[in-house]
Design a protein around this motif. Structure first.
Motif, mmCIF file in Angstrom:
data_model
loop_
_atom_site.group_PDB
_atom_site.id
_atom_site.type_symbol
_atom_site.label_atom_id
_atom_site.label_comp_id
_atom_site.label_asym_id
_atom_site.label_seq_id
_atom_site.Cartn_x
_atom_site.Cartn_y
_atom_site.Cartn_z
ATOM 1 N N LEU A 1 56.595 -25.448 29.577
ATOM 2 C CA LEU A 1 55.360 -24.983 28.965
ATOM 3 C C LEU A 1 55.347 -23.628 28.499
ATOM 4 O O LEU A 1 54.849 -23.262 27.396
ATOM 5 C CB LEU A 1 53.948 -25.330 30.203
ATOM 6 N N MET A 2 55.894 -22.821 29.390
ATOM 7 C CA MET A 2 55.788 -21.334 29.148
ATOM 8 C C MET A 2 56.883 -20.968 28.243
ATOM 9 O O MET A 2 56.608 -20.112 27.245
ATOM 10 C CB MET A 2 55.885 -20.471 30.351
ATOM 11 N N ASP B 1 48.420 -15.040 21.512
ATOM 12 C CA ASP B 1 49.102 -13.855 21.750
ATOM 13 C C ASP B 1 48.966 -13.875 23.298
ATOM 14 O O ASP B 1 49.956 -13.231 23.919
ATOM 15 C CB ASP B 1 48.494 -12.549 21.227
ATOM 16 N N ARG B 2 47.721 -14.183 24.078
ATOM 17 C CA ARG B 2 47.807 -14.115 25.380
ATOM 18 C C ARG B 2 48.445 -15.066 26.068
ATOM 19 O O ARG B 2 49.194 -14.859 26.946
ATOM 20 C CB ARG B 2 46.323 -14.263 25.897
ATOM 21 N N PHE B 3 48.399 -16.288 25.439
ATOM 22 C CA PHE B 3 49.557 -17.385 25.798
ATOM 23 C C PHE B 3 51.151 -16.852 26.094
ATOM 24 O O PHE B 3 51.706 -16.903 26.908
ATOM 25 C CB PHE B 3 49.751 -18.569 24.882
ATOM 26 N N ALA B 4 51.366 -16.039 24.995
ATOM 27 C CA ALA B 4 52.756 -15.690 24.873
ATOM 28 C C ALA B 4 53.002 -14.552 25.810
ATOM 29 O O ALA B 4 53.945 -14.462 26.620
ATOM 30 C CB ALA B 4 53.221 -15.129 23.483
ATOM 31 N N SER B 5 52.119 -13.596 26.105
ATOM 32 C CA SER B 5 52.254 -12.446 27.055
ATOM 33 C C SER B 5 52.424 -13.078 28.499
ATOM 34 O O SER B 5 53.191 -12.697 29.134
ATOM 35 C CB SER B 5 50.975 -11.455 26.959
ATOM 36 N N LEU B 6 51.404 -13.874 28.705
ATOM 37 C CA LEU B 6 51.276 -14.323 29.887
ATOM 38 C C LEU B 6 52.674 -15.345 30.352
ATOM 39 O O LEU B 6 53.377 -15.088 31.574
ATOM 40 C CB LEU B 6 50.270 -15.216 30.363
ATOM 41 N N GLY C 1 54.592 -18.935 55.342
ATOM 42 C CA GLY C 1 53.934 -17.907 54.301
ATOM 43 C C GLY C 1 54.645 -17.830 53.169
ATOM 44 O O GLY C 1 53.831 -17.926 51.874
ATOM 45 N N ARG C 2 55.973 -17.848 52.968
ATOM 46 C CA ARG C 2 56.516 -17.761 51.639
ATOM 47 C C ARG C 2 55.971 -19.094 50.702
ATOM 48 O O ARG C 2 55.685 -18.859 49.652
ATOM 49 C CB ARG C 2 58.029 -17.745 51.937
ATOM 50 N N ALA C 3 56.137 -20.068 51.396
ATOM 51 C CA ALA C 3 55.956 -21.390 50.482
ATOM 52 C C ALA C 3 54.444 -21.266 50.068
ATOM 53 O O ALA C 3 54.304 -21.756 48.772
ATOM 54 C CB ALA C 3 55.948 -22.535 51.404
ATOM 55 N N ALA C 4 53.543 -20.816 51.166
ATOM 56 C CA ALA C 4 52.053 -20.561 50.596
ATOM 57 C C ALA C 4 52.109 -19.506 49.106
ATOM 58 O O ALA C 4 51.321 -19.894 48.333
ATOM 59 C CB ALA C 4 51.251 -20.185 51.723
ATOM 60 N N PHE C 5 52.876 -18.518 49.267
ATOM 61 C CA PHE C 5 52.927 -17.487 48.146
ATOM 62 C C PHE C 5 53.290 -18.395 46.942
ATOM 63 O O PHE C 5 52.769 -18.181 45.935
ATOM 64 C CB PHE C 5 53.582 -16.394 48.790
ATOM 65 N N TYR C 6 54.610 -19.089 47.056
ATOM 66 C CA TYR C 6 54.949 -19.640 45.855
ATOM 67 C C TYR C 6 54.004 -20.491 45.269
ATOM 68 O O TYR C 6 53.830 -20.403 43.939
ATOM 69 C CB TYR C 6 56.317 -20.697 46.225
ATOM 70 N N PHE C 7 53.381 -21.343 46.085
ATOM 71 C CA PHE C 7 52.400 -22.313 45.454
ATOM 72 C C PHE C 7 51.325 -21.571 45.062
ATOM 73 O O PHE C 7 50.486 -21.960 43.988
ATOM 74 C CB PHE C 7 51.825 -23.301 46.660
ATOM 75 N N ALA C 8 50.778 -20.506 45.579
ATOM 76 C CA ALA C 8 49.557 -19.619 45.113
ATOM 77 C C ALA C 8 49.930 -18.975 43.749
ATOM 78 O O ALA C 8 49.044 -19.089 42.725
ATOM 79 C CB ALA C 8 49.282 -18.470 46.085
ATOM 80 N N VAL C 9 51.007 -18.446 43.538
ATOM 81 C CA VAL C 9 51.572 -17.982 42.113
ATOM 82 C C VAL C 9 51.577 -19.034 41.342
ATOM 83 O O VAL C 9 50.968 -18.968 40.097
ATOM 84 C CB VAL C 9 52.947 -17.435 42.609
ATOM 85 N N TRP C 10 52.386 -20.253 41.524
ATOM 86 C CA TRP C 10 52.153 -21.417 40.397
ATOM 87 C C TRP C 10 51.046 -21.921 40.289
ATOM 88 O O TRP C 10 50.736 -22.166 39.116
ATOM 89 C CB TRP C 10 53.180 -22.772 41.148
ATOM 90 N N TRP C 11 49.928 -22.080 41.220
ATOM 91 C CA TRP C 11 48.761 -22.587 40.998
ATOM 92 C C TRP C 11 47.995 -21.703 40.038
ATOM 93 O O TRP C 11 47.463 -21.942 38.962
ATOM 94 C CB TRP C 11 48.015 -22.545 42.264
ATOM 95 N N VAL D 1 45.497 -20.720 34.953
ATOM 96 C CA VAL D 1 45.201 -19.734 33.561
ATOM 97 C C VAL D 1 45.428 -20.430 32.368
ATOM 98 O O VAL D 1 45.094 -20.503 31.463
ATOM 99 C CB VAL D 1 45.747 -18.534 33.858
ATOM 100 N N LEU D 2 46.794 -21.185 32.426
ATOM 101 C CA LEU D 2 47.263 -21.611 31.234
ATOM 102 C C LEU D 2 46.598 -22.836 30.888
ATOM 103 O O LEU D 2 46.092 -22.905 29.742
ATOM 104 C CB LEU D 2 48.757 -22.011 31.445
ATOM 105 N N ASN D 3 46.022 -23.521 31.618
ATOM 106 C CA ASN D 3 45.144 -24.715 31.464
ATOM 107 C C ASN D 3 43.953 -24.348 31.132
ATOM 108 O O ASN D 3 43.231 -25.030 30.113
ATOM 109 C CB ASN D 3 45.085 -25.695 32.610
ATOM 110 N N ARG D 4 43.016 -23.260 31.640
ATOM 111 C CA ARG D 4 41.927 -22.809 31.316
ATOM 112 C C ARG D 4 41.957 -22.299 30.052
ATOM 113 O O ARG D 4 41.032 -22.698 29.189
ATOM 114 C CB ARG D 4 41.574 -21.689 32.313
#
Lengths: 393, 178
Positions: free
Chosen positions: A61-62, A165-170, A132-142, A147-150
């Motif tokens: 998607l990105m 433009d905002r889609f592209a920057s993010l 903790g790392r798994a929680a961090f990965y999921f938090a980043v992906w969520w 944001v992309l869906n919103r």
């Protein structure tokens, strides 16, 4: 949100997937009490395989938001629905977290205590930090998916061109973040099953496999829904041609990474590295290993060279189906030999666990697919979405 | 067989949509030896003139297969037959190490075949073409669209073809001398 008859179809598929998924996982859970080790090993293969659909979709998607193209107009909502299933994937991760002591040797305090290298690595490979790392990965992906869906929903409402433009920057920043988090997730969840072995390209190889699986799945969804509006008018030959080209590119990238790892380790022939391949070439594992370059590379590669094939959606779907099967074989070959030295020891849970996990995930996907229009209402201007030069590939 | 004094009849159009629909009608009329000219790539024009590409892709595939086999055999010959050296006890035929070069020679030969084959099948380089004798044709690189029906076409007959082209509403139909 979507046409009534299509909604009914998806609802039916969702119910069936949920039923099959629950039944398969219930069987596995019932057997888990007797054979917890086997259950968690089979579950890990299924989980890592299934993780490819939402995670790969997030990356694809990105990529689309960065480079554009009419193929994204057709597939964007399928990819977005896929990323919205990330909370379900997080739930599906729980059994892996519970089963660490059956899956990862570094959880065994006695083994770590008696081994200097594992003691040294315990700073990174320990249970709280792993979670903790798994929680961090999921938090980043969520966050990225949310944001992309919103923004996508806002684009449907307002058609605000500033969003492009905002889609592209993010997405530019998001792809870098995805490459890092995806890579480290692969190190944690897969590579640490053999805590002494290491390969830097391993994470990128697994993440590329995720993107390939997500793209193959998206091609199948696009074809499945293309007999009715609104998908029909977006599902033209050129879009499938583009998706086929993209699949070819991902396939070659995956092969490049898998071959690079093999070539370097084979050339150096160092004891601490080569044992990874010796294990995976031993006994009947060799047949699985050989099936990868043949059916995960050569056959789909030659098929995807053909322009007429890429323009014919039913044929492209066959290639995508082959790739989805081979992704599971690859994941099995990456993980299962760790626990089955000398040859394939297939267990019925090796099949039922992936079916169960993917069934639950597919139900979540269908449910999310029904929440938004199947084709974006205000995509980029038609001029830029069109294929200006049709002659390529 | 009497040879026509003309090389082709050239119909000139002002708009790209006219070109596309005219090309389709020329094709449907049964002409095969005709060509469309536009100052930029026009989506769907290749299909409209009934263009089928068969030779070039096959030639590129052949070039790729040749590069693949030749690249591998070159390394095999050098490492196993001509100059065998024991490198750290590895087999002389270290095929995994040959794969990157084999891939490169495959791409090299396929892309060279693509470029040279494109030139050859297009009949290039070609310093002169009869169409250059028509002054109006210069605008094919700027703002005009053309369809040339060659006199070598089996269906070509100068008067009826001219009348047919006039029926497509071009701004003009030019004679292209040999």
């Amino acid at each position: 949100m979507i046409p009534h008859d299509l909604d009914t179809t998806l609802r039916r598929l969702q119910r069936r997937a949920l039923l099959v998924g629950c039944a398969a996982l219930a069987c596995c859970l019932a057997a888990a009490a007797a054979a917890p080790g086997q259950f968690f090993r089979s579950y890990l293969v299924g989980f890592v395989y299934c993780a490819g659909f939402p995670l790969g979709a997030l990356a694809v998607l990105m990529v689309h938001h960065l480079v554009g193209g009419a193929w994204g107009h057709l597939t964007r909502r399928f990819l977005e629905a896929s990323t919205r299933t990330l909370p379900v994937l997080t739930l599906l991760f729980m059994p892996v977290a519970i089963g660490t002591r059956w899956l990862y040797p570094w959880t065994d305090a006695a083994a770590v205590g008696s081994d200097a290298l594992l003691r040294h690595k315990a700073l990174w490979l320990n249970f709280p930090f792993f979670i903790g790392r798994a929680a961090f990965y999921f938090a980043v992906w969520w966050t990225l998916a949310w944001v992309l869906n919103r923004w996508s929903a806002r684009q449907d409402r307002t058609g605000d061109p500033a969003l492009l433009d905002r889609f592209a920057s993010l997405s530019a920043a998001g792809l870098v973040v995805f490459a890092l988090t995806g890579s480290f997730a692969a190190f944690d969840w897969l590579m640490s099953t053999e805590p002494k072995w290491f390969s830097t390209i391993y994470g990128a190889m697994v993440a590329m496999g995720w993107m390939l699986a997500a793209l193959a799945f998206t091609v199948i969804v696009a074809h499945y829904l293309s007999d009715r509006e609104p998908v029909r008018s977006a599902a033209d030959e050129q879009s499938f041609n583009d998706l086929g080209n993209l699949m070819l590119a991902f396939l070659m990238l995956w092969t490049y990474m898998a071959l690079s790892q093999f070539l370097l380790i084979w050339s150096a022939n160092l004891p601490e590295e080569i044992e990874w391949y010796l294990l995976r070439f031993s006994g009947s594992w060799l047949a699985v290993a050989i099936s990868l370059p043949v059916f995960h590379y050569l056959v789909p590669f030659l098929a995807l060279l053909s322009r007429p094939l890429k323009r014919c959606a039913p044929a492209l779907v066959k290639v995508a189906g082959l790739l989805l099967v081979m992704r599971l074989v690859d994941n099995y070959w990456l993980i299962a030999p760790v626990y089955a030295h000398g040859g394939v020891h297939a267990h019925w849970m090796d099949a039922l666990c992936p079916i169960g996990i993917c069934g639950l995930w597919l139900a979540a996907f269908c449910w999310q697919l029904r929440q938004m229009p199947l084709i974006p209402l205000h995509d980029q201007e038609p001029e830029t979405a069109q294929h200006e030069v049709p002659a390529h590939g | 067989m009497k040879q026509s004094p003309l090389f082709a009849l050239l119909a000139e159009f002002e708009r790209v949509e006219e070109l596309r629909s005219a090309a389709e009608r020329v094709r449907d009329e049964g002409y095969t030896q005709f060509e469309a000219y536009a100052p930029f790539p026009v989506a769907g024009l290749a299909e409209a003139i009934g263009f089928h590409t068969v030779l070039l892709p096959m030639a590129v595939l052949g070039g790729g297969i040749f590069g693949c086999v030749a690249g591998f055999l070159l390394q095999y010959y050098v490492a196993v037959i001509a100059y065998p050296i024991n490198i750290g006890g590895r087999p002389l035929n270290s095929w995994p190490a040959f794969i990157p070069i084999t891939f490169e020679t495959t791409v090299l030969c396929a892309s060279l075949t693509a470029v040279l084959g494109m030139l050859a099948f297009n009949g290039l380089p070609r310093p002169h073409h009869p169409l250059f004798a028509v002054p109006a044709f210069r605008r094919a690189t700027r703002d005009r669209f053309f369809i040339a029906v060659a006199s070598s076409d089996p269906k070509f007959e100068s008067e009826s073809t001219r009348r047919f082209l006039q029926g497509l509403n071009p701004s003009e139909v030019h004679d292209v001398p040999r």
